[in-house]
Design a protein around this motif. Sequence first.
Motif, short mmCIF file in Angstrom:
data_model
loop_
_atom_site.label_atom_id
_atom_site.label_comp_id
_atom_site.label_asym_id
_atom_site.label_seq_id
_atom_site.Cartn_x
_atom_site.Cartn_y
_atom_site.Cartn_z
N ALA A 114 9.27 23.01 -18.24
CA ALA A 114 9.49 24.23 -17.44
C ALA A 114 8.41 25.28 -17.72
N ILE A 115 8.07 25.45 -19.00
CA ILE A 115 7.03 26.44 -19.33
C ILE A 115 5.67 25.99 -18.79
N TRP A 116 5.41 24.68 -18.88
CA TRP A 116 4.17 24.17 -18.29
C TRP A 116 4.10 24.49 -16.80
N ARG A 117 5.18 24.29 -16.09
CA ARG A 117 5.20 24.60 -14.65
C ARG A 117 4.96 26.10 -14.43
N TRP A 118 5.55 26.95 -15.26
CA TRP A 118 5.37 28.41 -15.16
C TRP A 118 3.92 28.80 -15.40
N MET A 119 3.26 28.10 -16.31
CA MET A 119 1.90 28.45 -16.73
C MET A 119 0.81 27.79 -15.90
N THR A 120 1.16 26.83 -15.05
CA THR A 120 0.17 25.99 -14.39
C THR A 120 0.22 26.12 -12.88
N PRO A 121 -0.90 26.36 -12.22
CA PRO A 121 -0.90 26.42 -10.75
C PRO A 121 -0.45 25.10 -10.13
N VAL A 122 0.28 25.19 -9.03
CA VAL A 122 0.66 23.99 -8.29
C VAL A 122 -0.59 23.35 -7.69
N LYS A 123 -1.51 24.19 -7.22
CA LYS A 123 -2.80 23.73 -6.70
C LYS A 123 -3.90 24.55 -7.35
N LYS A 124 -5.10 23.97 -7.42
CA LYS A 124 -6.19 24.59 -8.17
C LYS A 124 -6.61 25.95 -7.62
N ASN A 125 -6.47 26.14 -6.34
CA ASN A 125 -6.92 27.41 -5.76
C ASN A 125 -5.79 28.43 -5.68
N GLN A 126 -4.70 28.17 -6.38
CA GLN A 126 -3.56 29.07 -6.36
C GLN A 126 -3.26 29.57 -7.78
N PRO A 127 -2.56 30.69 -7.89
CA PRO A 127 -2.23 31.21 -9.22
C PRO A 127 -1.00 30.52 -9.80
N SER A 128 -0.84 30.61 -11.09
CA SER A 128 0.40 30.20 -11.72
C SER A 128 1.41 31.33 -11.63
N ALA A 129 2.67 31.02 -11.84
CA ALA A 129 3.69 32.07 -11.89
C ALA A 129 3.38 33.06 -13.01
N HIS A 130 2.88 32.55 -14.13
CA HIS A 130 2.49 33.41 -15.27
C HIS A 130 1.43 34.41 -14.86
N ASP A 131 0.35 33.92 -14.23
CA ASP A 131 -0.74 34.82 -13.85
C ASP A 131 -0.30 35.83 -12.80
N ILE A 132 0.59 35.42 -11.91
CA ILE A 132 1.14 36.36 -10.93
C ILE A 132 1.91 37.46 -11.65
#
Length: 322
Positions: A217-235
């Motif tokens: 779950a934390i990996w998903r929060w920290m990692t963009p779904v796609k390379k040109n998109q932000p992660s939830a963390h960065d947002i």
Amino acid sequence: MGMCRGILVILTVILVLGNLSVICNGDESEKTLVKTVRGQKVCIRGWECKTWSKYCCNQTISDFFQVYQFENLFSKRNSPVAHAVGFWDYQSFIMASADFQHLGFGTTGGKTMQMKEVAAFLGHVGCKTSCGYGVATGGPLAWGLCYNREMSPSQSYCDDTYKYTYPCSPGAEYYGRGALPIYWNVNYGATGEALKVDLLSHPEYIEQNATLAFQAAIWRWMTPVKKNQPSAHDIFIGNWKPSKNDTLAKRTPTFGTTMNVLYGDFVCGQGDVDAMNNIVSHYLYYLDLMGIGREEAGPHDELSCAEQKAFNPTSTTTTASS
């Protein structure tokens, strides 16, 4: 002569250590090592933040989020009617977070921002694993971490589109599991690659190991779904700067947009729907319980994604959560 020898020893130690210093807070496990790399201070802080990083110079998550707070947030998870009794615990969350704190998870900014990010992440988790309802004992928001898996899967979630990259394993079922439930072979495959665990062959590991479930779950929060998109963390922490297209799509660096990047139009762009409001309610509730206060969350339009256009519309992607 003795004094000169003593000074020489001190100078030798300084030369050997160079720019490395130690800050000890009385607990050997929380000893902080500090050094300067290319003009920037970086640290290691005990076992919890064990890779040199500027984020490890801040408090670690266990410094401000402790067992009693976890118990307050998820007070009904071990009730007899819950579906994952004895599975989720504080230690599993902290152990999982230790793999990401040096990257800024719960360690970015000052203490308030750090606490807000933990509350935001757990707000998503609490909502997505809740079995609460309107008249549930303790209220509907007290039942986070009630589940660790989808109870009545409607399908096996095998997508043959990914048969060359993440082929479905015989007999494997890729239904929702975890703290931010994972669905579909492609998402189990990608998560497993990142965590170095064969989740494609053994998706059941997620419902057997709470630390691994939190790591995913934390990996998903920290990692963009796609390379040109932000992660939830960065947002959430404000690292992401919206483009003109993002602004036109009403996507801003706020809590509301974390829902967009994680769930797309399952939750966002649908108006003022329960699927969105329930996540927001958990976040606000957790802010209160953690002593931050929901007023720190900002105005309603920063919490909502009701009018946002999805980053990844369902017509073009298989989403991680439904």
